[in-house]
Write an enzyme that holds these catalytic residues in place. Sequence first.
Site, mmCIF file in Angstrom:
data_model
loop_
_atom_site.group_PDB
_atom_site.id
_atom_site.type_symbol
_atom_site.label_atom_id
_atom_site.label_comp_id
_atom_site.label_asym_id
_atom_site.label_seq_id
_atom_site.Cartn_x
_atom_site.Cartn_y
_atom_site.Cartn_z
ATOM 1 N N SER A 133 0.828 -1.207 0.000
ATOM 2 C CA SER A 133 0.000 0.000 0.000
ATOM 3 C C SER A 133 0.862 1.257 0.000
ATOM 4 O O SER A 133 1.754 1.402 -0.830
ATOM 5 C CB SER A 133 -0.956 -0.049 1.194
ATOM 6 O OG SER A 133 -1.916 0.982 1.116
ATOM 7 N N HIS A 165 -7.631 -5.352 -0.279
ATOM 8 C CA HIS A 165 -6.453 -4.504 -0.125
ATOM 9 C C HIS A 165 -5.497 -4.994 0.965
ATOM 10 O O HIS A 165 -4.297 -5.158 0.723
ATOM 11 C CB HIS A 165 -6.875 -3.066 0.171
ATOM 12 C CG HIS A 165 -5.726 -2.099 0.229
ATOM 13 N ND1 HIS A 165 -4.967 -1.794 -0.877
ATOM 14 C CD2 HIS A 165 -5.197 -1.405 1.263
ATOM 15 C CE1 HIS A 165 -4.028 -0.929 -0.532
ATOM 16 N NE2 HIS A 165 -4.144 -0.688 0.755
ATOM 17 N N ASP A 176 -8.876 -3.556 -5.629
ATOM 18 C CA ASP A 176 -8.797 -4.389 -4.425
ATOM 19 C C ASP A 176 -9.749 -3.940 -3.325
ATOM 20 O O ASP A 176 -9.621 -4.345 -2.174
ATOM 21 C CB ASP A 176 -7.357 -4.435 -3.892
ATOM 22 C CG ASP A 176 -6.825 -3.066 -3.477
ATOM 23 O OD1 ASP A 176 -7.628 -2.139 -3.248
ATOM 24 O OD2 ASP A 176 -5.596 -2.912 -3.359
#
Length: 533
Positions: free
Chosen positions: A179, A411, A386
């Site tokens: 991320s 995610h 995601d």
Amino acid sequence: MAVLLEDIVLWLKLIRKTPQPSYVDPSLDPVLLVPGIAGSILKAVDTENGKDERIWVRIIGADYKFRTKLWSRFDPSTGKTVSLDQNTNIMVPEDRFGLYAIDVLDPDLIIGQECVYYFHDMIVEMIKWGFQEGKTLFGFGYDFRQSNRLPETLERFAAELKAVYNASGGKKINIISHSMGGILVKCFMCLHSDIFEKYVKNWIAIAAPFQGAPGYITSTLLNGMSFVDGWEQNFFISKWSMHQMLIECPSVYELMACRKFHWQHIPLLEIWREKQDDDGNSHIILESYPQEESRKIIKEALSSNTVNYDGKIMPLPLNMEILKWADETREILSQAKVPSSVKFYNIYGINLETPHSVCYGSEDTPVTDLEQLPFIQPKYVCVDGDGTVPAESAKADGLNAEARVGVPGEHRGILCEHHVFRILKHWLKADHDPYYNPINDYVILPTAFEMERHKEKGLQVTSLKEEWEIISEDQSDSNISADGNTVVSSISISHPGDDQSSWAEAHATVIVHPQNEGKQHVELNAVSVCVDA
């Protein structure tokens, strides 16, 4: 009551199973794990007595401690966001070579602990492959409120790279970021490319919002965010408390949609509003604002936002100084290049509805005052991704990549996907399987190869027979012959040539047999005939 809860937690810790000794592979290169936003344990240190306490993540007194210790204000002269409590410094624990801070974010949580797992499953898996904490496996936690290019954070990262390099005996490092950690690594690569090239061998980015997370960040700035979903969120930080912190966090602004990126569909902020024409008649219309105009709307919506801290009312509007800082960060990121000696890989999430544009109000209940937006539940126009980062953004790294692979997954949940584990194991050379293909997640294993050439009546005849087995842990995905029948496909090609001496013809047949016990057999039979010149 608090003492009783602490006793129960201690007792539950004692009855946990002790991890068994693991296999260690000394040939592996070191790995450094870098988390994303909210992915590091944070402690508040009292500057007067030196005592510290975990404030992210915790259960007992979570919201109160969060508000008193983590609420902050941005200092444009330094680019740093500073806690409102002047007697508090925020630090990240370094235990277990940095892994403790990014493993289980609340180690005291016993029931429902999975909701605060971060890199936990990946760490467990990598230890099975032969990685060893402190020798070939390390973590880098950081204060995720700060800008991804804050000099203080980047200096710590440089020191960590050097420490990992030395601890592993001078081996270059594999960085695995998740991320926003990918944005931090990219900032470092831009601003300290010499250090990056000196210590890094491979960089694998997972679910990185390279061009932003438009829908998710727009609603975060207006409404806040929840770190967990479902019943567990009742025990964590309220969305409102989180919102009041994030509005002063440069890291969040740096995740807004990149304005210079050529989106397939421009991210919009949409609002149903009631308007009157020149005759005084009311009409309900849907107003749409692209990135630049949406900033003005968010600014107006948050113009009266305030926070009550220690009995004082403080204004907390959209911070235009942070916006300016974030735009400068985007300019830096746009200049990024991977050093020639470093290999870059990109894994991104797919197959989930992901917020892209955000809509407030409806045709039946239009928005009458923009300052109502923080109190209205938004609806989303979604794209593939995601669930947080659109695939379009995550794929657009702007870098020279060795491979980009889309993996179905959520995610944060993508960090415990076995497909991702198999890809990482291959790229980290921890599986020693030359036949695994991470793009399609199959092992294609050659089982037979025969080729024969002979001449017949002035013709050159070449026959080829080749066979493979396709093996995948996900048997349903690998079963090309899904209906259980053998599939036969043929193709013929002829080349007449300019004269009789260059004539050629080829015929090939592919036979795909039904899957059996996770294996699928494929045969190729081909014959080519040409004039024997």
